[in-house]
Enzyme design. Structure first.
Site, PDB file in Angstrom:
ATOM      1  N   LYS A   2      -3.120  -6.903 -12.747  1.00 54.02           N
ATOM      2  CA  LYS A   2      -4.049  -5.781 -12.568  1.00 54.02           C
ATOM      3  C   LYS A   2      -5.285  -6.123 -11.738  1.00 54.02           C
ATOM      4  CE  LYS A   2      -2.328  -2.589 -15.403  1.00 54.02           C
ATOM      5  NZ  LYS A   2      -2.050  -1.218 -14.982  1.00 54.02           N
TER       6      LYS A   2
ATOM      7  N   GLN B 139       2.789  -8.461 -14.384  1.00 54.71           N
ATOM      8  CA  GLN B 139       2.245  -7.926 -15.642  1.00 54.71           C
ATOM      9  C   GLN B 139       3.204  -8.160 -16.807  1.00 54.71           C
ATOM     10  OE1 GLN B 139       1.406  -3.708 -15.421  1.00 54.71           O
ATOM     11  NE2 GLN B 139       0.692  -3.577 -17.520  1.00 54.71           N
TER      12      GLN B 139
ATOM     13  N   ASP C 137      -5.450   2.314 -10.052  1.00 57.96           N
ATOM     14  CA  ASP C 137      -5.370   0.998 -10.691  1.00 57.96           C
ATOM     15  C   ASP C 137      -4.068   0.336 -10.224  1.00 57.96           C
ATOM     16  OD1 ASP C 137      -5.457  -1.168 -12.380  1.00 57.96           O
ATOM     17  OD2 ASP C 137      -4.870  -0.029 -14.173  1.00 57.96           O
TER      18      ASP C 137
ATOM     19  N   GLU D 126      -1.458   3.406 -10.164  1.00 53.82           N
ATOM     20  CA  GLU D 126      -1.696   4.208 -11.356  1.00 53.82           C
ATOM     21  C   GLU D 126      -2.718   5.285 -11.013  1.00 53.82           C
ATOM     22  OE1 GLU D 126      -2.645   1.644 -14.706  1.00 53.82           O
ATOM     23  OE2 GLU D 126      -0.506   1.289 -15.080  1.00 53.82           O
TER      24      GLU D 126
ATOM     25  N   GLU E 262       7.134   5.059 -13.890  1.00 55.53           N
ATOM     26  CA  GLU E 262       7.710   6.232 -14.555  1.00 55.53           C
ATOM     27  C   GLU E 262       8.572   7.065 -13.602  1.00 55.53           C
ATOM     28  OE1 GLU E 262       3.481   6.642 -15.795  1.00 55.53           O
ATOM     29  OE2 GLU E 262       4.384   8.021 -17.238  1.00 55.53           O
TER      30      GLU E 262
ATOM     31  N   ASP F 283     -10.510   0.070 -18.856  1.00 57.00           N
ATOM     32  CA  ASP F 283      -9.403   0.968 -18.546  1.00 57.00           C
ATOM     33  C   ASP F 283      -8.714   1.372 -19.848  1.00 57.00           C
ATOM     34  OD1 ASP F 283      -7.765   2.490 -16.961  1.00 57.00           O
ATOM     35  OD2 ASP F 283      -6.420   0.842 -16.443  1.00 57.00           O
TER      36      ASP F 283
ATOM     37  N   HIS G 134       2.219   9.256 -20.505  1.00 57.16           N
ATOM     38  CA  HIS G 134       2.333   7.930 -19.900  1.00 57.16           C
ATOM     39  C   HIS G 134       2.674   6.881 -20.968  1.00 57.16           C
ATOM     40  CE1 HIS G 134       1.647   4.388 -17.478  1.00 57.16           C
ATOM     41  NE2 HIS G 134       0.695   3.988 -18.299  1.00 57.16           N
TER      42      HIS G 134
ATOM     43  N   ARG H   7       3.888  -4.875 -11.537  1.00 60.44           N
ATOM     44  CA  ARG H   7       4.624  -4.750 -12.806  1.00 60.44           C
ATOM     45  C   ARG H   7       5.365  -6.017 -13.207  1.00 60.44           C
ATOM     46  NH1 ARG H   7       1.826  -0.745 -14.801  1.00 60.44           N
ATOM     47  NH2 ARG H   7       1.947   1.139 -13.536  1.00 60.44           N
TER      48      ARG H   7
ATOM     49  N   GLU I 289      -5.448   7.711 -11.873  1.00 63.78           N
ATOM     50  CA  GLU I 289      -6.409   7.762 -12.973  1.00 63.78           C
ATOM     51  C   GLU I 289      -7.686   8.505 -12.568  1.00 63.78           C
ATOM     52  OE1 GLU I 289      -7.099   4.184 -15.127  1.00 63.78           O
ATOM     53  OE2 GLU I 289      -5.128   3.325 -14.657  1.00 63.78           O
TER      54      GLU I 289
ATOM     55  N   THR J 250      -8.522  -2.588  -7.556  1.00 66.69           N
ATOM     56  CA  THR J 250      -8.626  -1.223  -8.089  1.00 66.69           C
ATOM     57  C   THR J 250      -9.413  -0.441  -7.047  1.00 66.69           C
ATOM     58  OG1 THR J 250      -8.744  -2.096 -10.347  1.00 66.69           O
ATOM     59  CG2 THR J 250      -9.454   0.181 -10.028  1.00 66.69           C
TER      60      THR J 250
END
Ligand code: MN
Length: 414
Positions: free
Chosen positions: A253, A240, A233, A199, A363, A126, A133, A237, A201, A257
C-alpha cells in the site's frame, strides 16, 4: 447565485463549489493558495496581499502556500472566508467584475499553472467502510457465506497509512517491486508487482483537531471536517496478500496514494446530504440518530495505451458507505487519540452492490478470475501504460460540485 465568470452547466467548479487548491505559475517556485471557479483560479494569496480579504485572527492565512493555516482555524472562519470569496466572484459585486487591472492580478487561468498537493498531511488513516467492498473481499478470499469478520458491523475498521507517498493527481507511478507467493508453485518470489490495483475512495481532511485524551462525539464530528478529496489508494495485491498477516498492509500500500488537487469545502456538499436509518445495536459512542451520507457520484475510467479514449469501467456513489465519516471520526478518537489540522481520513474502497459498481480491479475481475473488457483489450489487473482516472461529483438541478480528477499512468518498474 451566479458569477461574473462564465461557468458552463455541469462544469465541476461553479461558484457554489469553490474548492481550495495550491498552485505555482509555470517556471516559478512560489506557491499560491486559490479557489477554482470555472476554468479559472481566484488567487487568495494575491487577494490577501492586495487587502481584498478581511483579516481573520492574527497572522496571514495564505502566505505559506499551504492550506494548513486555514484548516487550523475554527469553522466560522472557513465559513466567513467562503462567503467573502463568493461575494468577490458574484455577478452582483463590482470590485473585480468592473476592474480589469485588479482582475488580472487575482484571476489566473488553470491552464497557466501547475497544481500541487495543497495540504501538509499529518497522519493518514484508511478505513474499510463499504459493506459491499468488505463483503466482496471476504467472499473472494475467505468464506462465501460469512464474508464479514465479527468486528465489522460493530466499528469502522481502519489502519494507519503512510503520508510521505501521498501525492497529487498526475504524479508518475512506477510499478512497485516486492515479495509474493507464486499462486501456482507456492514459491516465494521477488519481482515487479503483477497484481497492480486501484482503490476508489473518498477522503476527508480534518480541520480543527482535538486534544490528546479527548474524544470527539459522533454528533459533533462533522464540525471537525474541513473538506473532501477524491483518493486512489494504489494497491499491490500480490505483495499485500503475502505480507499482511499478522500486522496488516505495508509495502502493498505505501508506495503511492493519489489525491485530487482540489479540496471541496464541507459547506459546498451540504445540499447533497441524504439521511439514512441508523445501524442497529451499536455502542453508544457510534450511535447517530440518522446517518448523514453524501450523494456523490463516482466514476472510474481506464485507458489502455492503445485506446483512443478513456473507458468507463465502474460507477457507484458514496451513499454506499455503511459507516459515516462522523462515525469514523468518533471511533478514531474514542480512545483519546488526537486528530490534527491536516490529517487525512479515507473511506476505504467504495463499491456498490452490482458488478458494474465495484471500486477495485480485485472485485471487478473477482480476484483475477474473470477479466473485464476494456475497449479492444481485457484486464484483470493494471498494465504498464494504462491510464486510470477517478472522477467524483455531486449533481444538483442547476449546478454540479466536482472534485477534480485523480489521474495516474502506470510506468514500468524502475
Ligand atoms: Mn484503501
Amino acid at each position: 447565485m451566479q458569477s461574473f465568470i462564465h461557468v458552463p452547466k455541469d462544469h465541476p467548479f461553479p461558484i457554489q463549489n469553490l474548492p481550495y487548491g495550491v498552485f505555482t505559475h509555470h517556471n516559478e517556485a512560489e506557491r499560491h493558495v486559490g479557489v477554482a471557479i470555472g476554468d479559472w483560479i481566484l488567487d487568495l494569496t494575491q487577494c490577501e496581499n492586495l487587502g481584498l480579504l478581511p483579516k481573520f485572527g492574527e497572522g496571514h492565512l495564505f502566505q505559506e502556500g499551504w492550506l494548513n493555516p486555514l484548516m487550523g482555524q475554527p469553522p466560522f472562519v472557513w465559513s466567513a472566508l467562503r462567503k467573502h470569496t463568493m461575494k468577490l466572484l458574484s455577478i452582483n459585486e463590482p470590485i473585480l467584475r468592473d476592474n480589469v487591472v485588479l482582475r488580472d492580478q487575482v484571476l489566473v487561468p488553470q491552464q497557466a499553472v501547475n497544481l500541487h498537493l495543497g495540504v501538509r498531511i499529518g497522519d493518514y488513516t484508511d478505513f474499510y467502510a463499504s459493506i459491499h467492498h468488505a463483503s466482496n473481499v471476504g467472499k473472494i478470499f475467505r468464506d462465501k457465506d460469512h464474508p464479514l469478520f465479527l468486528n465489522w458491523k460493530h466499528m469502522p475498521i481502519g489502519y494507519h497509512g503512510r503520508t510521505s507517498s501521498i501525492r497529487e493527481s498526475g504524479t508518475p507511478l512506477y510499478r512497485p517491486k516486492g515479495q509474493s507467493q507464486n499462486p501456482v508453485t507456492g514459491a516465494i518470489e521477488f519481482g515487479p508487482c503483477v497484481q497492480l490495483d486501484f482503490e476508489l475512495e473518498l477522503g476527508v481532511y480534518i480541520g480543527f483537531g482535538n486534544e490528546l485524551g479527548e474524544a470527539i462525539s459522533v454528533n459533533e464530528a462533522a464540525h471537525y471536517i474541513f473538506g473532501f478529496t477524491l483518493l486512489n489508494d494504489w494497491s499491490a495485491r500480490d505483495i499485500q496478500r503475502f505480507e499482511y498477516q499478522p500486522l496488516g498492509p505495508f509495502l502493498g500500500k505505501n508506495f503511492a496514494t493519489f489525491v485530487s488537487p482540489w479540496v471541496v469545502p464541507m459547506e459546498a456538499l451540504e445540499p447533497f446530504i441524504a439521511f439514512f436509518p441508523k445501524q442497529a445495536g451499536l455502542a453508544g459512542y457510534l450511535d447517530q440518530e440518522l446517518l448523514p451520507k453524501w450523494d456523490v457520484s463516482l466514476e472510474v475510467y481506464l485507458q489502455p495505451k492503445n485506446e483512443p479514449d478513456p473507458i468507463l469501467i465502474s460507477q457507484t456513489n458514496t451513499k454506499e458507505l455503511y459507516w459515516t465519516f462522523d462515525q469514523m471520526i468518533a471511533h478514531h478518537t474514542i480512545n483519546g487519540c488526537n486528530l490534527r489540522p491536516g490529517d487525512l481520513l479515507a473511506s476505504g474502497t467504495i463499491s456498490g452492490e452490482s458488478s458494474g459498481s465495484y471500486g477495485s480491479m480485485l472485485e471487478l475481475s473477482w480476484g483475477g478470475k474473470f477479466p473485464i473488457p476494456v475497449g479492444a483489450e481485457v484486464r484483470t489487473w493494471l498494465q504498464d501504460g494504462d491510464r486510470l482516472t477517478l472522477r467524483a461529483f455531486a449533481q444538483g438541478d442547476v449546478f454540479r460540485i466536482g472534485f477534480g480528477d485523480v489521474v495516474g499512468t502506470i510506468l514500468p518498474p524502475k
